[in-house]
Write a protein that holds these residues in place. Sequence first.
Motif, PDB file in Angstrom:
ATOM      1  N   HIS A  31     -11.416   6.344   5.074  1.00  0.00           N
ATOM      2  CA  HIS A  31     -10.283   6.385   4.944  1.00  0.00           C
ATOM      3  C   HIS A  31     -10.055   6.012   3.418  1.00  0.00           C
ATOM      4  O   HIS A  31     -10.816   5.514   2.675  1.00  0.00           O
ATOM      5  CB  HIS A  31      -9.470   5.161   5.706  1.00  0.00           C
ATOM      6  N   VAL A  33      -7.331   4.245   1.140  1.00  0.00           N
ATOM      7  CA  VAL A  33      -6.199   2.988   1.101  1.00  0.00           C
ATOM      8  C   VAL A  33      -5.833   2.934  -0.174  1.00  0.00           C
ATOM      9  O   VAL A  33      -6.612   2.739  -1.008  1.00  0.00           O
ATOM     10  CB  VAL A  33      -6.691   1.881   1.905  1.00  0.00           C
ATOM     11  N   ASP A 207      -4.280   7.669   2.902  1.00  0.00           N
ATOM     12  CA  ASP A 207      -4.074   7.877   4.199  1.00  0.00           C
ATOM     13  C   ASP A 207      -3.216   6.747   4.745  1.00  0.00           C
ATOM     14  O   ASP A 207      -2.309   6.908   5.735  1.00  0.00           O
ATOM     15  CB  ASP A 207      -5.393   7.699   5.006  1.00  0.00           C
ATOM     16  N   ARG A 208      -3.221   5.700   3.937  1.00  0.00           N
ATOM     17  CA  ARG A 208      -2.494   4.396   4.221  1.00  0.00           C
ATOM     18  C   ARG A 208      -2.112   3.964   3.086  1.00  0.00           C
ATOM     19  O   ARG A 208      -2.936   3.900   1.877  1.00  0.00           O
ATOM     20  CB  ARG A 208      -3.294   3.329   5.207  1.00  0.00           C
ATOM     21  N   ASP A 220       1.861  -2.264   5.903  1.00  0.00           N
ATOM     22  CA  ASP A 220       0.603  -1.591   5.762  1.00  0.00           C
ATOM     23  C   ASP A 220       0.903  -0.398   6.613  1.00  0.00           C
ATOM     24  O   ASP A 220       1.108  -0.804   8.084  1.00  0.00           O
ATOM     25  CB  ASP A 220      -0.603  -2.417   6.189  1.00  0.00           C
ATOM     26  N   ALA A 221       0.884   0.823   6.112  1.00  0.00           N
ATOM     27  CA  ALA A 221       1.376   1.958   7.161  1.00  0.00           C
ATOM     28  C   ALA A 221       0.903   3.199   6.559  1.00  0.00           C
ATOM     29  O   ALA A 221       0.764   3.185   5.259  1.00  0.00           O
ATOM     30  CB  ALA A 221       2.719   1.761   7.374  1.00  0.00           C
ATOM     31  N   ALA A 222       1.008   4.244   7.310  1.00  0.00           N
ATOM     32  CA  ALA A 222       0.788   5.666   6.855  1.00  0.00           C
ATOM     33  C   ALA A 222       2.030   5.792   5.858  1.00  0.00           C
ATOM     34  O   ALA A 222       3.325   5.184   5.966  1.00  0.00           O
ATOM     35  CB  ALA A 222       0.733   6.604   7.669  1.00  0.00           C
TER      36      ALA A 222
END
Length: 357
Positions: A31, A33, A207-208, A220-222
């Motif tokens: 991922h 981030v 991605d986040r 904390d989110a897309a």
Amino acid sequence: MSVTVQKLVRTAPGSDRQLLKSVSLDVPTGHFVALVGPSGAGKTTLLRAIAGLDVCDSGTLLLDGQKVETMQDRARKIGFVFQNYALFPHMTVARNISFGLDVQPRGSRLSRQDRAARVQELLDLMQLPDMGAAYPARLSGGQRQRVALARALASGPGVLLLDEPFGALDPIVRRTIRSWLRSLHDRLGLTTILVTHDQEEALEVADRIVVMQQGLIVQDAAPDILDQSPETAFVMEFMGEAITFRGTLNNGQFVPDEGGVLPFPVAAHLESGPIDAMIRPFEIGIVSAGNAEKMLSPVSVVSHGARNGYRHYLARLTDRTISVSAPDWGNDSINFAEAGVLDISRARLFKNGLRVV
């Protein structure tokens, strides 16, 4: 390689001020981030704690589910890129890249030939195939950033940590480099954590997005969820220009405090009382003042040019002037002769800084 942070607490040296307040974060393998927030939010402190550069008062770090406590535990697993590149000016590009390989313990160190091959592989990957003999002073900002990335990747880490890596670059190079970085992340299957103060940068590559404020993670989110459904007024403002309208909830309707703004219906279950409506400039509508709105004070609207695909207007309310934007295509420009009141029915509602609808 996954990264799991559990209840990290760090206090500023020589004081009782907490830089991290029991922060927890989970980043699955592969991922990308982004940590965002204003200065002092705790972004770099969290990144340095993950890297092992700063010692925390309490909390745990897991890499692939395994607890790590010392720099030695992390040395071959984490690559770190600093904002100022931190290249050695007296070393060639090739020597800078191979530095981490050269200082490894003799028993695990690659042969000279293998190290040279690794350096050339990274130079090719960074699109700098012929720059190995050059010194950092000869390189552009974008090239130095790529050398710093190559050095961080030389030991084959599973996690890449980036602390404001594009801050010193001009906007055009910045856009090119971050697009290239996202492609590199996908190609190598890295787990990447980026610290940035630029929300557009975070929206483009991550991605986040993890929004931090005063040592806490507040959301904390897309990217699309964060943009459309901010949980706090702070997140709404940080993720892009937002305009606040004070008002009151009254019998299932938002009633603005200032004239020239249309009331609009809201969820009936919400308790009556003071509330804030927050909206992006491109979500505001300007409509003709019909008979039902004759009691409102019409707004005066003037054109403010066009850029970035939008036409921009200034709407003058009683005590302030606000920005309004409209897509810059077709022939649907605002009719200044008929423009009269603002439609803010697409606004999010916040009470005491928290989203209610």
